[in-house]
Design a protein around this motif. Structure first.
Motif, PDB file in Angstrom:
ATOM      1  N   LEU A 246      22.361  10.749   5.928  1.00 56.66           N
ATOM      2  CA  LEU A 246      22.962  11.541   6.997  1.00 56.66           C
ATOM      3  C   LEU A 246      24.240  12.223   6.531  1.00 56.66           C
ATOM      4  CD1 LEU A 246      22.645  12.304   9.959  1.00 56.66           C
ATOM      5  CD2 LEU A 246      24.025  10.315  10.533  1.00 56.66           C
ATOM      6  N   GLN A 247      25.011  11.532   5.715  1.00 60.00           N
ATOM      7  CA  GLN A 247      26.236  12.119   5.174  1.00 60.00           C
ATOM      8  C   GLN A 247      25.905  13.278   4.221  1.00 60.00           C
ATOM      9  OE1 GLN A 247      28.602   9.398   2.912  1.00 60.00           O
ATOM     10  NE2 GLN A 247      30.376  10.750   2.872  1.00 60.00           N
ATOM     11  N   LEU A 248      24.875  13.109   3.402  1.00 53.89           N
ATOM     12  CA  LEU A 248      24.459  14.191   2.500  1.00 53.89           C
ATOM     13  C   LEU A 248      23.992  15.426   3.272  1.00 53.89           C
ATOM     14  CD1 LEU A 248      22.508  12.296  -0.295  1.00 53.89           C
ATOM     15  CD2 LEU A 248      24.548  13.683  -0.574  1.00 53.89           C
ATOM     16  N   VAL A 249      23.211  15.216   4.311  1.00 55.53           N
ATOM     17  CA  VAL A 249      22.728  16.341   5.110  1.00 55.53           C
ATOM     18  C   VAL A 249      23.882  17.023   5.826  1.00 55.53           C
ATOM     19  CG1 VAL A 249      21.303  16.953   7.110  1.00 55.53           C
ATOM     20  CG2 VAL A 249      20.404  15.414   5.377  1.00 55.53           C
ATOM     21  N   SER A 250      24.805  16.243   6.347  1.00 50.81           N
ATOM     22  CA  SER A 250      25.967  16.815   7.034  1.00 50.81           C
ATOM     23  C   SER A 250      26.814  17.651   6.078  1.00 50.81           C
ATOM     24  CB  SER A 250      26.805  15.697   7.638  1.00 50.81           C
ATOM     25  OG  SER A 250      27.995  16.198   8.176  1.00 50.81           O
TER      26      SER A 250
ATOM     27  N   LYS B 158      31.793  29.431  -6.491  1.00 51.02           N
ATOM     28  CA  LYS B 158      32.623  28.264  -6.809  1.00 51.02           C
ATOM     29  C   LYS B 158      32.367  27.132  -5.820  1.00 51.02           C
ATOM     30  CE  LYS B 158      37.398  26.882  -7.507  1.00 51.02           C
ATOM     31  NZ  LYS B 158      38.799  27.306  -7.452  1.00 51.02           N
ATOM     32  N   LEU B 159      32.247  27.466  -4.536  1.00 57.79           N
ATOM     33  CA  LEU B 159      31.966  26.458  -3.522  1.00 57.79           C
ATOM     34  C   LEU B 159      30.606  25.812  -3.753  1.00 57.79           C
ATOM     35  CD1 LEU B 159      32.995  25.222  -0.820  1.00 57.79           C
ATOM     36  CD2 LEU B 159      31.671  27.001   0.314  1.00 57.79           C
ATOM     37  N   LEU B 160      29.612  26.613  -4.079  1.00 57.61           N
ATOM     38  CA  LEU B 160      28.271  26.095  -4.319  1.00 57.61           C
ATOM     39  C   LEU B 160      28.214  25.236  -5.576  1.00 57.61           C
ATOM     40  CD1 LEU B 160      25.450  26.155  -3.125  1.00 57.61           C
ATOM     41  CD2 LEU B 160      24.979  28.170  -4.492  1.00 57.61           C
ATOM     42  N   VAL B 161      28.912  25.648  -6.634  1.00 58.39           N
ATOM     43  CA  VAL B 161      28.940  24.860  -7.875  1.00 58.39           C
ATOM     44  C   VAL B 161      29.660  23.533  -7.644  1.00 58.39           C
ATOM     45  CG1 VAL B 161      29.919  24.796 -10.198  1.00 58.39           C
ATOM     46  CG2 VAL B 161      28.672  26.802  -9.431  1.00 58.39           C
ATOM     47  N   ASN B 162      30.767  23.553  -6.889  1.00 52.11           N
ATOM     48  CA  ASN B 162      31.476  22.307  -6.596  1.00 52.11           C
ATOM     49  C   ASN B 162      30.616  21.360  -5.784  1.00 52.11           C
ATOM     50  OD1 ASN B 162      33.770  23.089  -7.960  1.00 52.11           O
ATOM     51  ND2 ASN B 162      34.792  23.862  -6.132  1.00 52.11           N
ATOM     52  N   TYR B 163      29.901  21.892  -4.794  1.00 52.76           N
ATOM     53  CA  TYR B 163      29.009  21.043  -3.997  1.00 52.76           C
ATOM     54  C   TYR B 163      27.896  20.453  -4.861  1.00 52.76           C
ATOM     55  CZ  TYR B 163      25.238  19.727  -0.901  1.00 52.76           C
ATOM     56  OH  TYR B 163      24.226  19.037  -0.297  1.00 52.76           O
ATOM     57  N   SER B 164      27.273  21.302  -5.679  1.00 52.30           N
ATOM     58  CA  SER B 164      26.174  20.830  -6.528  1.00 52.30           C
ATOM     59  C   SER B 164      26.639  19.779  -7.526  1.00 52.30           C
ATOM     60  CB  SER B 164      25.547  22.002  -7.283  1.00 52.30           C
ATOM     61  OG  SER B 164      25.040  22.945  -6.393  1.00 52.30           O
ATOM     62  N   SER B 165      27.793  20.015  -8.142  1.00 57.79           N
ATOM     63  CA  SER B 165      28.276  19.044  -9.126  1.00 57.79           C
ATOM     64  C   SER B 165      28.665  17.734  -8.461  1.00 57.79           C
ATOM     65  CB  SER B 165      29.452  19.619  -9.914  1.00 57.79           C
ATOM     66  OG  SER B 165      30.560  19.826  -9.067  1.00 57.79           O
TER      67      SER B 165
END
Length: 88
Positions: free
Chosen positions: A7-11, A71-78
Motif C-alpha cells: 500500500l505504501q508503494l502504491v501510494s 529527475k523526479l522519475l529517476v529518483n523514484y525509480s532508484s
C-alpha cells in the motif's frame, strides 16, 4: 511483502505520478480555457484553433519541466530499486 508495504508503494507511486503530470495538465488546461473563451467571444468554431495552441503548450512545458520530471522519475525509480531487498 506485507500489505502495508504494498500500500505504501502504491501510494508513493500515485503521488509521484501526480507530481509528474500536474504542471503539464494545469498549464494545458489554462491554455484550453483561454482558447475556449477566445472562441466564444469571437464566435470562431474552428477545431484546429483549439488543438494547435495545446500542442505547442505541451511541447514548451515538456522542454521547461522535462529535466525536473526526469529527475523526479529517476529518483523514484532508484529508491524503489534500492529498497527491493527490504521488501522481502
Amino acid at each position: 511483502m506485507t500489505g502495508d508495504v504494498a500500500l505504501q508503494l502504491v501510494s508513493h507511486m500515485l503521488w509521484t505520478g501526480l507530481m509528474l503530470i500536474a504542471p503539464l495538465l494545469l498549464i494545458v488546461m489554462i491554455v484550453g480555457i483561454v482558447v475556449s473563451v477566445f472562441q466564444v467571444v469571437t464566435q470562431i468554431q474552428e477545431m484546429s484553433l483549439s488543438f494547435i495552441p495545446k500542442i505547442i503548450t505541451v511541447v514548451l512545458v515538456l522542454q521547461i519541466f522535462g529535466p525536473w520530471m526526469l529527475k523526479l522519475l529517476v529518483n523514484y525509480s532508484s529508491s524503489v530499486i534500492t529498497d527491493i531487498p527490504g521488501y522481502f
